[in-house]
Write a protein that holds these residues in place. Structure first.
Motif, PDB file in Angstrom:
ATOM      1  N   LYS A  67       1.011  -1.198  -0.153  1.00  0.00           N
ATOM      2  CA  LYS A  67      -0.056  -0.069  -0.150  1.00  0.00           C
ATOM      3  C   LYS A  67       1.015   1.121   0.061  1.00  0.00           C
ATOM      4  O   LYS A  67       0.571   2.248  -0.705  1.00  0.00           O
ATOM      5  CB  LYS A  67      -0.780   0.062   1.148  1.00  0.00           C
ATOM      6  CG  LYS A  67      -1.927   1.138   1.361  1.00  0.00           C
ATOM      7  CD  LYS A  67      -2.647   1.160   2.747  1.00  0.00           C
ATOM      8  CE  LYS A  67      -3.536   2.299   2.669  1.00  0.00           C
ATOM      9  NZ  LYS A  67      -4.608   2.324   3.887  1.00  0.00           N
ATOM     10  N   ASP A  71       1.034   4.109  -3.083  1.00  0.00           N
ATOM     11  CA  ASP A  71       0.434   5.383  -2.801  1.00  0.00           C
ATOM     12  C   ASP A  71       0.786   6.743  -3.515  1.00  0.00           C
ATOM     13  O   ASP A  71       2.048   6.976  -3.425  1.00  0.00           O
ATOM     14  CB  ASP A  71       0.520   5.791  -1.044  1.00  0.00           C
ATOM     15  CG  ASP A  71      -0.416   6.716  -0.675  1.00  0.00           C
ATOM     16  OD1 ASP A  71      -0.695   7.566  -1.617  1.00  0.00           O
ATOM     17  OD2 ASP A  71      -0.866   6.741   0.482  1.00  0.00           O
ATOM     18  N   GLU A  72       0.041   7.255  -4.350  1.00  0.00           N
ATOM     19  CA  GLU A  72       0.335   8.318  -5.108  1.00  0.00           C
ATOM     20  C   GLU A  72       0.700   9.569  -4.414  1.00  0.00           C
ATOM     21  O   GLU A  72       1.526  10.290  -5.107  1.00  0.00           O
ATOM     22  CB  GLU A  72      -0.691   8.539  -6.041  1.00  0.00           C
ATOM     23  CG  GLU A  72      -1.086   7.768  -7.039  1.00  0.00           C
ATOM     24  CD  GLU A  72      -0.579   7.649  -8.300  1.00  0.00           C
ATOM     25  OE1 GLU A  72       0.576   8.618  -8.450  1.00  0.00           O
ATOM     26  OE2 GLU A  72      -0.750   7.034  -9.222  1.00  0.00           O
ATOM     27  N   LYS A  73       0.229   9.688  -3.049  1.00  0.00           N
ATOM     28  CA  LYS A  73       0.507  10.863  -2.336  1.00  0.00           C
ATOM     29  C   LYS A  73       1.820  10.802  -1.720  1.00  0.00           C
ATOM     30  O   LYS A  73       2.197  11.775  -1.093  1.00  0.00           O
ATOM     31  CB  LYS A  73      -0.644  11.101  -1.268  1.00  0.00           C
ATOM     32  CG  LYS A  73      -2.131  11.167  -2.119  1.00  0.00           C
ATOM     33  CD  LYS A  73      -3.049  11.551  -0.835  1.00  0.00           C
ATOM     34  CE  LYS A  73      -4.389  11.622  -1.815  1.00  0.00           C
ATOM     35  NZ  LYS A  73      -5.556  11.825  -0.743  1.00  0.00           N
TER      36      LYS A  73
END
Length: 203
Positions: A67, A71-73
């Motif tokens: 995860k 995660d793009e952030k």
């Protein structure tokens, strides 16, 4: 500098908070993705910490790590991410998103040098001469304290190194070229996994 090195079996802890920018590195049994398994992933928040995940190579059940990597952030800083990302995609079955790479940055920024190794970058920007004695060692079994220290060194300095390289890229008007190279990195990994190792742009 006192470093906080923690070894985790199979996955990162549920409650671990590492911030919005992490450094990432992997250790494998070799550089042939299909033959040489992914053994470890180490991550750092940049605060002299290293969290090292040692996998159960029978299943690679690591949902928290997977995860985090996807995660793009959250920004991930690698050094020669091409090899790490290929092993991650093959064994953890996930894409890594939002990537920076100090080796690519170094090759574009430090045109005054032909040495873009992590050891060289740590020496120049951190003024520490680290040992790479355990670069070629067995990461598939029990890990010695010296191996854990080696793994930690691969991530704890990347935040500072990337910051310094970024300053040069901006100053020399090469930052957009760097960003464009990063866009191609995941495609280069896909080409590697499809066994296209040669430069497809060559004649």
């Amino acid at each position: 500098m006192s470093n906080n090195i923690q070894l985790h079996k199979n996955d990162l802890p549920d409650d671990l908070k590492l911030g919005n920018t992490i450094a990432v590195d992997g250790e494998f049994m070799g550089l042939n993705v299909r033959r040489d398994p992914l053994c470890l992933i180490q991550v750092s928040s940049g605060n002299s910490d290293a969290h090292i995940v040692q996998f159960d190579r029978k299943n690679y059940n690591s949902p928290n790590l997977i995860k985090l990597l996807g995660d793009e952030k959250i920004t991930k800083i690698f050094h020669f991410g091409r090899a790490d990302i290929a092993h991650i995609k093959h064994y953890l079955k996930t894409d890594v998103n939002n990537i920076l790479d100090t080796k690519i940055a170094s090759k574009l920024a430090r045109s005054y040098s032909d040495n873009h190794s992590l050891k060289s970058l740590i020496k120049e920007f951190i003024n520490i001469d680290i040992s790479k004695q355990f670069q070629s060692s067995d990461f598939g079994g029990e890990l010695a304290p010296a191996q854990l220290k080696y793994c930690a060194n691969d991530v704890i300095y990347l935040h500072k190194i990337h910051e310094e390289l970024n300053k040069i890229l901006v100053r020399e008007n090469r930052i957009n070229l760097y960003r464009d190279c990063l866009k191609f990195l995941k495609i280069r990994v896909d080409l590697d996994l499809a066994l296209f190792k040669d430069d497809i742009w060559a004649h």
